[in-house]
Design a protein around this motif. Structure first.
Motif, PDB file in Angstrom:
ATOM      1  N   ILE A 163       0.646  -1.303   0.246  1.00 42.17           N
ATOM      2  CA  ILE A 163       0.039   0.286   0.199  1.00 42.17           C
ATOM      3  C   ILE A 163       0.675   1.252   0.039  1.00 42.17           C
ATOM      4  CG2 ILE A 163      -1.878   1.439   1.675  1.00 42.17           C
ATOM      5  CD1 ILE A 163      -2.641  -1.376   2.535  1.00 42.17           C
ATOM      6  N   ASP A 217      -2.015  -1.776  -4.207  1.00 47.17           N
ATOM      7  CA  ASP A 217      -2.929   0.096  -3.993  1.00 47.17           C
ATOM      8  C   ASP A 217      -1.560   0.903  -4.014  1.00 47.17           C
ATOM      9  OD1 ASP A 217      -5.527  -1.553  -3.963  1.00 47.17           O
ATOM     10  OD2 ASP A 217      -4.837  -2.649  -2.130  1.00 47.17           O
ATOM     11  N   ARG A 274      -3.923  -2.019  -8.167  1.00 46.07           N
ATOM     12  CA  ARG A 274      -4.699  -0.834  -8.148  1.00 46.07           C
ATOM     13  C   ARG A 274      -3.881   0.344  -7.641  1.00 46.07           C
ATOM     14  NH1 ARG A 274      -9.473  -2.075  -4.496  1.00 46.07           N
ATOM     15  NH2 ARG A 274      -8.029  -2.479  -3.242  1.00 46.07           N
ATOM     16  N   ASN A 303      -5.659   4.550  -7.479  1.00 45.75           N
ATOM     17  CA  ASN A 303      -6.544   5.332  -7.403  1.00 45.75           C
ATOM     18  C   ASN A 303      -6.466   6.782  -6.613  1.00 45.75           C
ATOM     19  OD1 ASN A 303      -9.616   3.900  -8.473  1.00 45.75           O
ATOM     20  ND2 ASN A 303      -8.063   2.306  -6.490  1.00 45.75           N
ATOM     21  N   LEU A 351      -9.764   0.559   0.281  1.00 42.95           N
ATOM     22  CA  LEU A 351      -8.872  -0.498  -0.147  1.00 42.95           C
ATOM     23  C   LEU A 351      -9.660  -1.676  -0.143  1.00 42.95           C
ATOM     24  CD1 LEU A 351      -6.230   0.979   2.195  1.00 42.95           C
ATOM     25  CD2 LEU A 351      -6.021   0.292  -0.023  1.00 42.95           C
ATOM     26  N   CYS A 396     -10.653   0.860  -9.771  1.00 39.72           N
ATOM     27  CA  CYS A 396      -9.808   1.139  -9.864  1.00 39.72           C
ATOM     28  C   CYS A 396      -9.118   2.292 -11.296  1.00 39.72           C
ATOM     29  CB  CYS A 396      -8.564  -0.319 -11.271  1.00 39.72           C
ATOM     30  SG  CYS A 396      -6.504   0.723 -11.913  1.00 39.72           S
TER      31      CYS A 396
END
Length: 252
Positions: free
Chosen positions: A81, A132, A175, A177, A234, A240
């Motif tokens: 992350i 992420d 992903r 974002n 999360l 995404c």
């Protein structure tokens, strides 16, 4: 709450404000947390508050050599992350009164810093096939805000970086974002209201009221709400390339 047990998160600008709030939320959800920033003392206070599963690493996100050193210090750590939160507000002035150095500094931290951290940590996520990235943008990148051109321009750049990068690394299972908070209660907004009051010749209270009255809820969001939004993002595995508005309806 989304269970992040076993995952490791890096949060830039983690020594105070939104970064510290996001670190608290991630830690509460079970993640190992690494707060990153330039001020070792501030970072240390956050780590002391969080206790186990937290550590601090100093880094200037706008400096490529400093980010390379951070990457080396994280060698062997599976960061899954990355929250690119480090940012500066920049000057409050008409574009024609803004110094070039001040403009460049805003883009160096807000955009270059995001780029450098992604460049440093994405290869590991891609190799593992999961991860992420959440880039903290702002509603100020999506609607006019007079006398804040470098900040607004930098934040819409972060949103553009996010949507494009999602298509580069999404096929590998990573992903990307962005989260766009509106005005957040705290010292930064208090500073902005003081500067706006000085510029416009109004009171600080009037400057604040004029700003928050644009929101559907008629208020600012809180640091806690921003941290909760990161956890919620999360917990949405199908998301995404999205930009999430958390503005109390500022751009509704």
């Amino acid at each position: 709450m989304t269970d992040l047990t076993g995952r490791t998160a890096v949060i830039t600008g983690g020594g105070s404000g939104l970064g510290a709030a996001i670190a608290r939320a991630l830690h509460a959800a079970g993640a190992h947390v690494i707060v990153v920033g330039r001020d070792a003392e501030k970072l240390g206070r956050v780590v002391d508050e969080l206790g186990p599963r937290a550590r601090a690493l100093t880094c200037d996100v706008a400096d490529a050599a400093s980010v390379d050193e951070l990457r080396a210090r994280l060698d062997g750590t599976e960061v899954s992350i990355l929250v690119n939160n480090a940012g500066i507000p920049g000057p409050v002035a008409a574009l024609t009164d803004i110094d070039v150095d001040d403009w460049d500094e805003v883009f160096a931290v807000n955009v270059r810093g995001t780029f450098l951290l992604c460049k440093a940590l994405l290869p590991g996520m891609v190799a593992r096939g999961e991860g992420d990235v959440i880039n903290v943008a702002s509603v100020s990148g999506k609607r006019p805000l007079a006398h804040r051109t470098p900040y607004c321009a930098s934040k819409i750049a972060v949103i553009g970086l996010t949507s494009t990068l999602a298509f580069e690394v999404g096929p590998a299972g990573v992903r990307v974002n962005s989260l766009s908070p509106g005005p957040v209660q705290g010292p930064r907004m208090e500073r902005n209201f003081r500067l706006e009051a000085e510029r416009s010749g109004t009171s600080v209270d009037d400057a604040e009221h004029a700003f928050v009255s644009r929101a559907a809820l008629g208020r600012m969001v809180t640091e806690h709400e921003v941290g909760a939004a990161v956890i919620a993002m999360l917990g949405m595995p199908g998301m995404c390339g999205a930009d999430i508005d958390l503005s109390a309806g500022m751009v509704a």
